[in-house]
Enzyme design. Structure first.
Site, PDB file in Angstrom:
ATOM      1  N   ARG A  19      35.753  39.872  50.685  1.00  0.00           N
ATOM      2  CA  ARG A  19      35.214  39.353  51.940  1.00  0.00           C
ATOM      3  C   ARG A  19      36.186  39.559  53.095  1.00  0.00           C
ATOM      4  O   ARG A  19      35.772  39.818  54.234  1.00  0.00           O
ATOM      5  CB  ARG A  19      34.849  37.882  51.777  1.00  0.00           C
ATOM      6  CG  ARG A  19      33.667  37.672  50.828  1.00  0.00           C
ATOM      7  CD  ARG A  19      33.520  36.215  50.406  1.00  0.00           C
ATOM      8  NE  ARG A  19      33.368  35.344  51.554  1.00  0.00           N
ATOM      9  CZ  ARG A  19      33.509  34.020  51.485  1.00  0.00           C
ATOM     10  NH1 ARG A  19      33.829  33.441  50.339  1.00  0.00           N
ATOM     11  NH2 ARG A  19      33.343  33.288  52.574  1.00  0.00           N
ATOM     12  N   ARG A  22      35.686  33.768  38.560  1.00  0.00           N
ATOM     13  CA  ARG A  22      35.056  32.761  39.408  1.00  0.00           C
ATOM     14  C   ARG A  22      34.327  33.475  40.549  1.00  0.00           C
ATOM     15  O   ARG A  22      34.757  34.525  41.013  1.00  0.00           O
ATOM     16  CB  ARG A  22      36.120  31.847  40.002  1.00  0.00           C
ATOM     17  CG  ARG A  22      37.037  31.218  38.985  1.00  0.00           C
ATOM     18  CD  ARG A  22      38.147  30.465  39.684  1.00  0.00           C
ATOM     19  NE  ARG A  22      39.107  29.924  38.738  1.00  0.00           N
ATOM     20  CZ  ARG A  22      40.173  29.206  39.097  1.00  0.00           C
ATOM     21  NH1 ARG A  22      40.420  28.979  40.370  1.00  0.00           N
ATOM     22  NH2 ARG A  22      40.995  28.744  38.177  1.00  0.00           N
ATOM     23  N   ASP A  78      32.848  32.271  44.470  1.00  0.00           N
ATOM     24  CA  ASP A  78      32.931  31.159  45.408  1.00  0.00           C
ATOM     25  C   ASP A  78      31.551  30.602  45.729  1.00  0.00           C
ATOM     26  O   ASP A  78      30.523  31.207  45.418  1.00  0.00           O
ATOM     27  CB  ASP A  78      33.581  31.627  46.713  1.00  0.00           C
ATOM     28  CG  ASP A  78      35.001  32.115  46.507  1.00  0.00           C
ATOM     29  OD1 ASP A  78      35.681  31.585  45.616  1.00  0.00           O
ATOM     30  OD2 ASP A  78      35.421  33.034  47.234  1.00  0.00           O
TER      31      ASP A  78
END
Length: 257
Positions: free
Chosen positions: A210, A62, A64
């Protein structure tokens, strides 16, 4: 019922692997959503017109909302007869211009974009400038304060290898997932006013890259020392780490099989 559906899909004749590049700005991540538009929604709407049957994608991972990809990989089973070399051109005629099929292959039945992946590479870009650049705003974190490269690189050296990355793990990831990951490379280099972070590992936790970048930047601006960064890693406490860096600077660069 869900397992029966998957088995039915696997009985189709062909297993198709696609490499996808996309600008994630306008999408709520990659994974299919019910109330908003994700990249997977668009692909699963367009591909049936090419293959003549319903499509259900499996993806390498995935991404974001707002995160981009240069080398996302998906696979699906189909009875469609389109030659594999024609798939990118046919798909790109129908897709919006911020989603592109860059490569297509027919692969063995046991290939899974998710489960066959051995490692992934992410790139994160930070634009250091007093004045924002409108041409970079979608693809980098604009940061106006001074940064020192050497201590950031020293800090990143501490996360290479196998570690418990709980300090850089956001809430909301898959429950029960181990926080232990192995990073083969973690580094940063500077190209004029752009700082480019590079991460290669066997897997990544939710928001892990991140959160690492957001904490390393505190090392670069002098608010943390490299040794304090190492202690944050060892302490496994997310509250001690820095803020989550903006999604727009992150790119899923490559998936290795």
């Amino acid at each position: 019922m869900k397992s029966e559906h998957k088995e039915m899909m696997k009985r189709r004749r062909r297993n198709i692997r696609l490499t996808i590049a996309y600008d994630g700005t306008n999408y709520h991540g990659f994974q299919r959503q019910n109330r908003c538009v994700a990249v997977q929604n668009i692909l699963e709407e367009v591909l049936p017109a090419i293959f003549g049957d319903s499509i259900e994608l499996a993806a390498a991972g995935r991404t974001d909302a707002g995160v981009h990809a240069k080398g996302q990989v998906v696979n699906f089973f189909s009875d469609g007869i389109i030659p594999v070399e024609n798939i990118p051109r046919a798909a790109n005629r129908l897709l919006p211009n911020d989603i592109v099929v860059t490569e297509a292959q027919e692969v063995g039945r046991d290939f899974s974009a998710l489960h066959s992946a051995k490692s992934k590479t992410y790139i994160y870009k930070l634009h250091h400038s007093k004045i924002p650049d409108p041409f970079l705003r979608r693809y980098s974190w604009h940061y106006e304060y001074a940064l020192q490269l050497a201590p950031m690189r020293e800090a990143l050296g501490y996360i290479v290898g196998e570690h418990d990355f709980s300090a850089f793990r956001a809430a909301g990831g898959a429950p029960g997932m181990s926080p232990v990951r192995t990073l083969y490379e973690a580094d940063c280099h500077q190209e004029k006013d752009m700082y480019i972070f590079h991460f290669w590992g066997n897997g990544f936790l939710y928001h892990m890259v991140r959160n690492i970048v957001g904490t390393v930047v505190k090392v670069g601006n002098g608010k943390l020392s490299p040794l304090q960064f190492r202690e944050i890693l060892r302490g496994r406490d997310r509250n001690k780490a820095g803020k989550t860096a903006p999604a727009k600077g992150l790119v899923l660069w490559q998936v290795n099989y």
